[in-house]
Structures are given as structure tokens and as C-alpha cells.
Scaffold this motif. Structure first.
Motif, PDB file in Angstrom:
ATOM      1  N   PHE A 122      63.787  22.135  43.419  1.00  0.00           N
ATOM      2  CA  PHE A 122      62.815  23.071  42.855  1.00  0.00           C
ATOM      3  C   PHE A 122      63.448  23.977  41.799  1.00  0.00           C
ATOM      4  O   PHE A 122      62.858  24.218  40.731  1.00  0.00           O
ATOM      5  N   LEU A 123      64.654  24.451  42.074  1.00  0.00           N
ATOM      6  CA  LEU A 123      65.325  25.367  41.143  1.00  0.00           C
ATOM      7  C   LEU A 123      66.023  24.632  39.997  1.00  0.00           C
ATOM      8  O   LEU A 123      66.590  25.274  39.114  1.00  0.00           O
ATOM      9  N   GLN A 124      65.982  23.308  40.044  1.00  0.00           N
ATOM     10  CA  GLN A 124      66.559  22.471  38.983  1.00  0.00           C
ATOM     11  C   GLN A 124      68.058  22.740  38.825  1.00  0.00           C
ATOM     12  O   GLN A 124      68.576  22.950  37.719  1.00  0.00           O
ATOM     13  N   LEU A 125      68.744  22.743  39.951  1.00  0.00           N
ATOM     14  CA  LEU A 125      70.185  22.992  39.957  1.00  0.00           C
ATOM     15  C   LEU A 125      70.960  21.673  39.921  1.00  0.00           C
ATOM     16  O   LEU A 125      70.481  20.638  40.389  1.00  0.00           O
ATOM     17  N   ARG A 126      72.163  21.731  39.396  1.00  0.00           N
ATOM     18  CA  ARG A 126      73.041  20.568  39.398  1.00  0.00           C
ATOM     19  C   ARG A 126      73.634  20.370  40.796  1.00  0.00           C
ATOM     20  O   ARG A 126      73.677  21.313  41.598  1.00  0.00           O
ATOM     21  N   ASP A 127      74.088  19.177  41.092  1.00  0.00           N
ATOM     22  CA  ASP A 127      74.762  18.921  42.361  1.00  0.00           C
ATOM     23  C   ASP A 127      75.966  19.852  42.497  1.00  0.00           C
ATOM     24  O   ASP A 127      76.784  19.969  41.568  1.00  0.00           O
ATOM     25  N   GLY A 128      76.051  20.520  43.629  1.00  0.00           N
ATOM     26  CA  GLY A 128      77.164  21.427  43.880  1.00  0.00           C
ATOM     27  C   GLY A 128      77.017  22.794  43.272  1.00  0.00           C
ATOM     28  O   GLY A 128      77.903  23.643  43.443  1.00  0.00           O
ATOM     29  N   GLU A 129      75.926  23.059  42.556  1.00  0.00           N
ATOM     30  CA  GLU A 129      75.718  24.375  41.942  1.00  0.00           C
ATOM     31  C   GLU A 129      75.157  25.346  42.975  1.00  0.00           C
ATOM     32  O   GLU A 129      74.127  25.075  43.596  1.00  0.00           O
ATOM     33  N   PRO A 130      75.812  26.488  43.174  1.00  0.00           N
ATOM     34  CA  PRO A 130      75.321  27.451  44.168  1.00  0.00           C
ATOM     35  C   PRO A 130      74.124  28.244  43.636  1.00  0.00           C
ATOM     36  O   PRO A 130      73.877  28.301  42.427  1.00  0.00           O
ATOM     37  N   THR A 131      73.408  28.858  44.572  1.00  0.00           N
ATOM     38  CA  THR A 131      72.285  29.720  44.216  1.00  0.00           C
ATOM     39  C   THR A 131      72.443  31.061  44.922  1.00  0.00           C
ATOM     40  O   THR A 131      73.005  31.137  46.022  1.00  0.00           O
ATOM     41  N   LEU A 132      71.970  32.110  44.291  1.00  0.00           N
ATOM     42  CA  LEU A 132      72.014  33.439  44.902  1.00  0.00           C
ATOM     43  C   LEU A 132      70.933  33.528  45.977  1.00  0.00           C
ATOM     44  O   LEU A 132      69.768  33.217  45.727  1.00  0.00           O
ATOM     45  N   LEU A 133      71.331  33.931  47.168  1.00  0.00           N
ATOM     46  CA  LEU A 133      70.414  34.059  48.312  1.00  0.00           C
ATOM     47  C   LEU A 133      70.400  35.502  48.791  1.00  0.00           C
ATOM     48  O   LEU A 133      71.459  36.085  49.052  1.00  0.00           O
ATOM     49  N   SER A 134      69.202  36.070  48.894  1.00  0.00           N
ATOM     50  CA  SER A 134      69.053  37.392  49.524  1.00  0.00           C
ATOM     51  C   SER A 134      68.259  37.221  50.813  1.00  0.00           C
ATOM     52  O   SER A 134      67.294  36.465  50.869  1.00  0.00           O
ATOM     53  N   ARG A 135      68.707  37.934  51.843  1.00  0.00           N
ATOM     54  CA  ARG A 135      67.957  37.989  53.106  1.00  0.00           C
ATOM     55  C   ARG A 135      67.626  39.445  53.366  1.00  0.00           C
ATOM     56  O   ARG A 135      68.521  40.301  53.389  1.00  0.00           O
ATOM     57  N   ARG A 136      66.334  39.719  53.550  1.00  0.00           N
ATOM     58  CA  ARG A 136      65.891  41.103  53.683  1.00  0.00           C
ATOM     59  C   ARG A 136      64.971  41.241  54.893  1.00  0.00           C
ATOM     60  O   ARG A 136      64.166  40.359  55.196  1.00  0.00           O
ATOM     61  N   LEU A 137      65.085  42.376  55.566  1.00  0.00           N
ATOM     62  CA  LEU A 137      64.193  42.729  56.661  1.00  0.00           C
ATOM     63  C   LEU A 137      63.200  43.747  56.121  1.00  0.00           C
ATOM     64  O   LEU A 137      63.594  44.795  55.608  1.00  0.00           O
ATOM     65  N   ARG A 138      61.900  43.427  56.229  1.00  0.00           N
ATOM     66  CA  ARG A 138      60.863  44.292  55.658  1.00  0.00           C
ATOM     67  C   ARG A 138      60.117  45.031  56.767  1.00  0.00           C
ATOM     68  O   ARG A 138      59.774  44.440  57.808  1.00  0.00           O
ATOM     69  N   PHE A 139      59.836  46.299  56.515  1.00  0.00           N
ATOM     70  CA  PHE A 139      59.178  47.169  57.493  1.00  0.00           C
ATOM     71  C   PHE A 139      57.863  47.718  56.926  1.00  0.00           C
ATOM     72  O   PHE A 139      57.736  47.908  55.710  1.00  0.00           O
ATOM     73  N   ALA A 140      56.920  48.024  57.810  1.00  0.00           N
ATOM     74  CA  ALA A 140      55.724  48.792  57.463  1.00  0.00           C
ATOM     75  C   ALA A 140      55.620  49.924  58.473  1.00  0.00           C
ATOM     76  O   ALA A 140      55.554  49.676  59.683  1.00  0.00           O
ATOM     77  N   ASP A 141      55.636  51.161  57.969  1.00  0.00           N
ATOM     78  CA  ASP A 141      55.650  52.341  58.854  1.00  0.00           C
ATOM     79  C   ASP A 141      56.752  52.231  59.907  1.00  0.00           C
ATOM     80  O   ASP A 141      56.540  52.499  61.103  1.00  0.00           O
ATOM     81  N   ASN A 142      57.940  51.806  59.460  1.00  0.00           N
ATOM     82  CA  ASN A 142      59.132  51.687  60.304  1.00  0.00           C
ATOM     83  C   ASN A 142      59.046  50.625  61.381  1.00  0.00           C
ATOM     84  O   ASN A 142      59.914  50.561  62.266  1.00  0.00           O
ATOM     85  N   GLU A 143      58.023  49.781  61.341  1.00  0.00           N
ATOM     86  CA  GLU A 143      57.916  48.641  62.261  1.00  0.00           C
ATOM     87  C   GLU A 143      58.414  47.397  61.539  1.00  0.00           C
ATOM     88  O   GLU A 143      57.931  47.074  60.449  1.00  0.00           O
TER      89      GLU A 143
END
Length: 238
Positions: A122-143
Motif C-alpha cells: 500500500f505504501l509503495q515501499l521497496r523490499d527491505g525499506e522501513p516505515t515509520l510506525l507510531s503507536r498511540r493510546l487515545r483517551f476521551a475524558d481521561n477514559e
């Protein structure tokens, strides 16, 4: 407030009349979210019906997620779930504001990884090319509401230096990107050990998994996103 009376001569079953009365007491605010409802014995005395009738009414209210049982503690009025658009056209932050909630985001990890074949294609990357990954925890009213994993196209490598504790959509708009969802899919999964701890649910609890393929205004891939939502605290509308 004087208790509403049942009508034994009505064609509506007694348990259904109790169901309707209890639901009305919740709707008018007499019983509020988080309140413990009267015990079975108290309801039997209040409405003059059998234990079977009371249990049938409560069971249906639990099935409809109006009430919830807590082992050894009693039965409580459910807290209403937040509602969000299933197409996520506004993004999480704006959806929270539209629902009268205060959003918050915690960045869990930000790193370069080797993507799966699906993400690479999907990202049209070459074989062995890394991608930047973010992992985030999202809250609503601190839940805690969702865990989000985004895999970014190389053109978004500048995000490595951005503050990702807010709205990603806003950051991208500030850099001149418009966001178009090419496809969004929905699946059901269960919480693993890490997800359960982050979302404050039991391990194995049902979760909703959304997978998004996000493009820019010219149809070029921007990022691939996986979002795991806690079903106990929200619902979606279409």
C-alpha cells in the motif's frame, strides 16, 4: 417519588411493565449512570410481583445494556457509551469535541520497522525499506478508548519530529495534506494482555478493529492505520 403501579389486567406481561418502569426511572434521571438499583427483595415489595418477574425484567435490561451486573456487588445502571461516526471523517480529536468530550493522546512508541507485505504494497515501499510506525493510546475524558498504530509513507518522515500527542489530522493539514480514506474495514477481535492493560478491560474482552487506507488529495498513499477500540465505552453510528 411514589412508585408507578402495575396493571395486572393489561395484555402487557408484568415483567415487561417492570422493565418499562425501571427504564423510565433511568431515563428521567431518578436512577443515574453508575447508580445501584434496588435489590430484588426491594423491587418485589415495591411492585408486588414474584421474584421470577423481577429477574426477567432485570435480565432483559442487562441484555439491552441498560443495566450491568457486578459479581457480589449488585446491579448498576450502565454508563452511556460515547457515539462516534464509523467513517472517522473528522478524526478522533474532532469527533471527541463534537461529542462534548476532551481528547488526550499518549504516544506509546515511535520507531522505524519493516512493514508486512500488505503495508509495504500500500505504501509503495521497496523490499527491505522501513516505515515509520507510531503507536498511540487515545483517551476521551481521561477514559482510554483506543490503541492506534499508524504506518507512514516516506513523505511523512517529518512526523518523527512532530508532537504526536495531539491531532494527526491537524498536523497533516498544517503541512498541506488533505486526507482521503480509500477504504475502511471493520473486524472484531479480543484484547491481548497489553491491550487489556492499556484499555483497562479484561483480557479476552471483545474489541473493534478498524483498518484504514489513507490517501492524500492526489490519490497517493499517506498512511496505513489500525485502530483497536474498547467496545465497553463507545458505539458507532453510520
Amino acid at each position: 417519588m411514589a412508585p408507578q403501579k402495575l396493571n395486572p389486567s393489561s395484555s402487557t406481561p408484568l415483567y415487561k411493565q417492570v422493565y418499562t418502569i425501571l427504564k423510565s426511572r433511568i431515563a428521567n434521571g431518578e436512577l443515574k449512570p453508575g447508580d445501584k438499583i434496588p435489590t430484588e427483595n426491594e423491587l418485589i415489595q415495591e411492585y408486588g410481583v414474584s421474584r421470577i418477574t423481577i429477574r426477567a425484567a432485570i435480565s432483559e435490561l442487562v441484555e439491552d445494556r441498560v443495566l450491568e451486573r457486578a459479581q457480589g456487588k449488585g446491579t448498576f445502571v450502565c454508563k452511556p457509551k460515547d457515539a462516534y461516526q464509523a467513517d472517522d471523517s473528522h478524526g478522533f480529536t474532532q469527533s471527541c469535541y463534537l461529542s462534548g468530550k476532551i481528547p488526550k493522546t499518549t504516544l506509546l512508541t515511535l520507531e522505524y520497522v519493516l512493514p508486512s507485505p500488505k503495508v509495504q504494497s500500500f505504501l509503495q515501499l521497496r523490499d527491505g525499506e522501513p516505515t515509520l510506525l507510531s503507536r498511540r493510546l487515545r483517551f476521551a475524558d481521561n477514559e482510554p478508548i483506543l490503541i492506534e498504530s499508524n504506518y507512514y509513507a516516506p513523505c511523512l518522515s517529518f512526523l518523527e519530529k512532530e508532537d504526536l500527542s495531539g491531532s494527526l489530522f491537524n498536523i497533516l493539514h498544517q503541512h498541506g495534506y488533505s486526507i482521503v480514506t480509500q477504504a475502511r474495514s471493520l473486524d472484531v477481535c479480543t484484547a491481548n494482555k497489553e491491550e487489556a492493560a492499556l484499555l483497562n478491560v479484561k483480557r479476552g474482552s471483545p474489541l473493534l478493529l478498524f483498518t484504514d487506507y489513507q490517501l492524500d488529495g492526489e490519490g497517493k498513499p499517506l498512511f496505513f492505520s489500525k485502530q483497536v477500540y474498547c467496545t465497553e465505552r463507545l458505539k458507532f453510528y453510520i
